[in-house]
Design an enzyme around this catalytic site. Structure first.
Site, PDB file in Angstrom:
ATOM      1  N   LYS A   1       0.814  -1.225   0.000  1.00 22.95           N
ATOM      2  CA  LYS A   1       0.000   0.000   0.000  1.00 22.95           C
ATOM      3  C   LYS A   1       0.846   1.273   0.000  1.00 22.95           C
ATOM      4  CE  LYS A   1      -2.014   0.170   3.949  1.00 22.95           C
ATOM      5  NZ  LYS A   1      -1.804   1.213   4.976  1.00 22.95           N
TER       6      LYS A   1
ATOM      7  N   ARG B   1      -8.665   5.495   9.318  1.00 24.83           N
ATOM      8  CA  ARG B   1      -8.515   4.181   9.930  1.00 24.83           C
ATOM      9  C   ARG B   1      -9.756   3.792  10.722  1.00 24.83           C
ATOM     10  NH1 ARG B   1      -2.713   2.406  12.450  1.00 24.83           N
ATOM     11  NH2 ARG B   1      -3.490   0.315  12.860  1.00 24.83           N
TER      12      ARG B   1
ATOM     13  N   ARG C   1      10.318 -10.879   5.520  1.00 17.89           N
ATOM     14  CA  ARG C   1      11.050  -9.606   5.473  1.00 17.89           C
ATOM     15  C   ARG C   1      12.326  -9.625   6.333  1.00 17.89           C
ATOM     16  NH1 ARG C   1       6.830  -4.827   6.497  1.00 17.89           N
ATOM     17  NH2 ARG C   1       6.802  -5.865   8.524  1.00 17.89           N
TER      18      ARG C   1
ATOM     19  N   ARG D   1      12.526  -8.653  11.633  1.00 16.96           N
ATOM     20  CA  ARG D   1      11.898  -7.859  12.687  1.00 16.96           C
ATOM     21  C   ARG D   1      11.359  -8.784  13.758  1.00 16.96           C
ATOM     22  NH1 ARG D   1       7.831  -3.462  10.330  1.00 16.96           N
ATOM     23  NH2 ARG D   1       6.726  -4.343  12.109  1.00 16.96           N
TER      24      ARG D   1
ATOM     25  N   ARG E   1      -2.289  -8.607  13.938  1.00 15.60           N
ATOM     26  CA  ARG E   1      -2.366  -7.327  13.228  1.00 15.60           C
ATOM     27  C   ARG E   1      -3.382  -7.403  12.089  1.00 15.60           C
ATOM     28  NH1 ARG E   1       3.793  -7.521  13.241  1.00 15.60           N
ATOM     29  NH2 ARG E   1       3.852  -6.632  11.167  1.00 15.60           N
TER      30      ARG E   1
END
Ligand SMILES: [Zn+2]
Length: 214
Positions: A18, A93, A127, A160, A171
């Site tokens: 995004k 949001r 990632r 991470r 999440r």
């Protein structure tokens, strides 16, 4: 002929690309790319009462209050570089924020980048960041030339700590919970376009432009 600023919003789960797509669209249209991440960081740097509240909110990992977010976004949207339009990413949001934006700078279209939870998890789990220069790599999509070393500086690549399957799933659950009402809000007013977030960055960019008749 009167001039109409171009106003777009991107919605999509983490891992959908995004932020990248919002930036590419903004660059293509020569309008401002505005992310709430940047707005919050700028507020924290200013060290005002509001900035201190944002800093505390970010540190505790809680959502920033709607009123505070709305104030900061309205302020940012009144800046000179926004007069030709904007691409927003990370805002609205909540439904409250969407209603606020509607009264101040209603978007023409909202682009929803669609990605299944399974695909988002796969993307986010892979990632890796360079511990020295911060360059982002990915075990499937952007492999470093040498395993575990950064292509640009040779630094160690680390994952991470919050990119565990459990925390990512949590999440995503939150994302669905908070975003569904916003999706419905724009869909009901005929301004939602859905774009498949699975292809590569360049392909998705083309699909976004096509969806917006650009
Ligand atoms: Zn590096």
């Amino acid at each position: 002929m009167s001039f109409t600023p171009k106003r777009f919003i991107f919605l999509g789960p983490q891992g959908s690309g995004k932020g990248t797509q919002a930036k590419m669209l903004a660059d293509f249209l020569n309008i401002a790319h505005i992310s709430t991440g940047e707005i919050f960081r700028a507020a924290v740097d200013q060290d005002t009462i509001l900035g201190k509240r944002i800093a505390a909110g970010l540190a505790s990992g809680k959502l920033i209050l709607d009123d505070d977010t709305n104030t900061l976004v309205a302020d940012r949207l009144s800046a000179v570089d926004v007069q030709n339009g904007f691409v927003l990413d990370g805002y609205p949001r909540t439904l409250n924020q969407a209603t606020f934006l509607e009264k101040t700078s209603a978007p023409q279209k909202t682009i929803l980048l669609e990605l299944s939870d399974a695909e988002a998890i796969k993307r986010l789990m892979g990632r890796m960041n360079c511990s020295k220069c911060g360059t982002v790599f990915h075990e499937f999509y952007k492999r470093p030339k040498t395993d575990e070393a950064c292509d640009s500086c040779g630094g160690d690549l680390v994952k991470r700590r919050d990119d565990t399957e459990e925390s990512i799933a949590e999440r995503l659950r939150l994302y669905h919970q908070e975003t569904e009402p916003i999706i419905a809000f724009y869909e009901n007013s005929g301004r939602l376009v859905r774009v498949d977030g699975r292809p590569g960055i360049a392909e998705v960019h083309v699909a976004v432009k096509r969806a917006l008749n650009l």
